[in-house]
Design an enzyme around this catalytic site. Structure first.
Site, PDB file in Angstrom:
ATOM      1  N   SER A 187      31.147 -92.693 -18.171  1.00 53.02           N
ATOM      2  CA  SER A 187      30.612 -91.777 -19.175  1.00 53.02           C
ATOM      3  C   SER A 187      30.718 -90.331 -18.668  1.00 53.02           C
ATOM      4  O   SER A 187      31.825 -89.876 -18.377  1.00 53.02           O
ATOM      5  CB  SER A 187      29.183 -92.182 -19.538  1.00 53.02           C
TER       6      SER A 187
ATOM      7  N   ASP B 184      32.771 -97.570 -29.617  1.00 59.81           N
ATOM      8  CA  ASP B 184      31.746 -96.850 -28.861  1.00 59.81           C
ATOM      9  C   ASP B 184      30.901 -96.047 -29.856  1.00 59.81           C
ATOM     10  O   ASP B 184      31.426 -95.236 -30.613  1.00 59.81           O
ATOM     11  CB  ASP B 184      32.425 -95.921 -27.852  1.00 59.81           C
TER      12      ASP B 184
ATOM     13  N   HIS C  75      29.545 -98.715 -25.632  1.00 59.70           N
ATOM     14  CA  HIS C  75      29.518 -97.667 -24.609  1.00 59.70           C
ATOM     15  C   HIS C  75      29.066 -98.282 -23.290  1.00 59.70           C
ATOM     16  O   HIS C  75      27.912 -98.658 -23.121  1.00 59.70           O
ATOM     17  CB  HIS C  75      28.574 -96.537 -25.019  1.00 59.70           C
TER      18      HIS C  75
END
Length: 323
Positions: free
Chosen positions: A139, A267, A295
């Protein structure tokens, strides 16, 4: 992973994000055991680095850069620790400033484009390892790692053999706006702000007058938080300037080491339409964009045996093959 499919009972990107993080098995056997070192940064601050070391001489190294408000105990970090241990690699998780359980000292924190900090961490770990590293980022950490590789260019190969970014918000504006709407705002934004706001207020207590306290307390989305706190503390003119300059997507063709970029098309807060296409990335970058995964979810198995080790294993296999 191009053909990855989530278990049939986990429908949609939100379920594939939330349930694996809460209940997916992260390892087999005993939990990862870390030793911690505190490093003094060039500006007199500190970061904490957690290590899972392989005592065998010549063992390779995997470094993981965590996501927003993550730690070495995040579900993905422990899953990467497990697969690194099975592969006989030493493993390190440098914590971004303020993420190791203690507020840092300087009038700054961390951000998605923190490539200079990433470069400094990698160089110290490279010296420790005595050989180039494998590095992965998740991320926010994935975007920051890519930004480092973009800025480092040809010199990156002296530090890393290969890199990987998982669920990185490569277009920060697209991701920032997506996480600020509807269900995303109610769940994900609220979760992040629950820890980010107290840290910011602790920073203000250290350095009075650093930012507008009333605006920060009133913030209900990451757009406002980044405009009040993240952008000005790290030299940006505001949130739009920060999101533009820190995004990895526009510069992927500058990368000169093998780089894997993994993003699920479902996501919840990295819109599929914002993801790069093969002609935008250059020959050193490989894109994996499976239809499922959420995600940083990518659950494997089924029912009560669901786990989150499928993606870390696939990423590590790719890194070792291409590095």
């Amino acid at each position: 992973m191009h053909d990855y499919r989530a278990p049939r009972w986990l429908l949609g990107g939100n379920a594939q994000t939330i349930l694996p993080a809460l209940w997916g098995r992260r390892f087999e056997g005993s939990a990862p055991q870390y030793t911690r070192e505190r490093w003094t940064t060039p500006d007199g601050d500190f970061i904490d680095v957690d290590f899972q070391l392989n005592p065998q001489p010549g063992a390779g190294w995997l470094v993981l850069f965590h996501g927003l408000e993550g730690t070495s105990r995040s579900h993905y970090a422990e899953a990467f620790a497990h697969v690194a241990r099975l592969a006989g690699l030493s493993y390190a998780v440098p914590h971004f400033r303020g993420c190791s359980g203690e507020i840092n000292l300087a009038p700054r924190a961390y951000h998605s484009g923190d490539h200079e900090e990433v470069g400094w961490m990698l160089q110290r770990l490279r010296e420790r390892a005595g050989a180039p590293l494998f590095a992965a980022g998740v991320s926010l950490g994935g975007n920051a790692l890519l930004r480092w590789a973009e800025e480092a260019g040809d010199s990156a190969a002296r530090t890393v053999r290969a890199i990987a970014a998982v669920s990185a918000p490569l277009d920060l504006a697209a991701g920032g706006h997506a996480i600020g709407r509807g269900f995303n705002k109610l769940v994900y934004t609220r979760m992040f702000l629950q820890t980010m706001k107290p840290k910011a207020l602790a920073k203000l207590a250290q350095h009075p007058g650093l930012f507008d306290e009333q605006r920060l307390v009133a913030a209900t989305d990451l757009y406002t938080f980044d405009d009040v706190f993240t952008a000005p503390l790290h030299g940006f003119q505001g949130v739009e300037d920060y999101w533009r300059r820190a995004s990895a997507k526009p510069h992927l063709a500058r990368i000169r080491v093998p780089a894997l970029v993994v993003n699920a098309l479902n996501d919840p807060f990295v819109p599929a339409a914002s993801l790069p296409r093969p002609h935008q990335v250059g020959r050193h970058v490989t894109l994996w964009q499976p239809p499922h995964g959420g995600h940083v979810g990518f659950p494997g198995g089924g029912g009560l045996r669901s786990h989150v080790m499928t993606l870390p294993q696939a990423v590590l296999d790719w890194l070792r093959q291409h590095g």
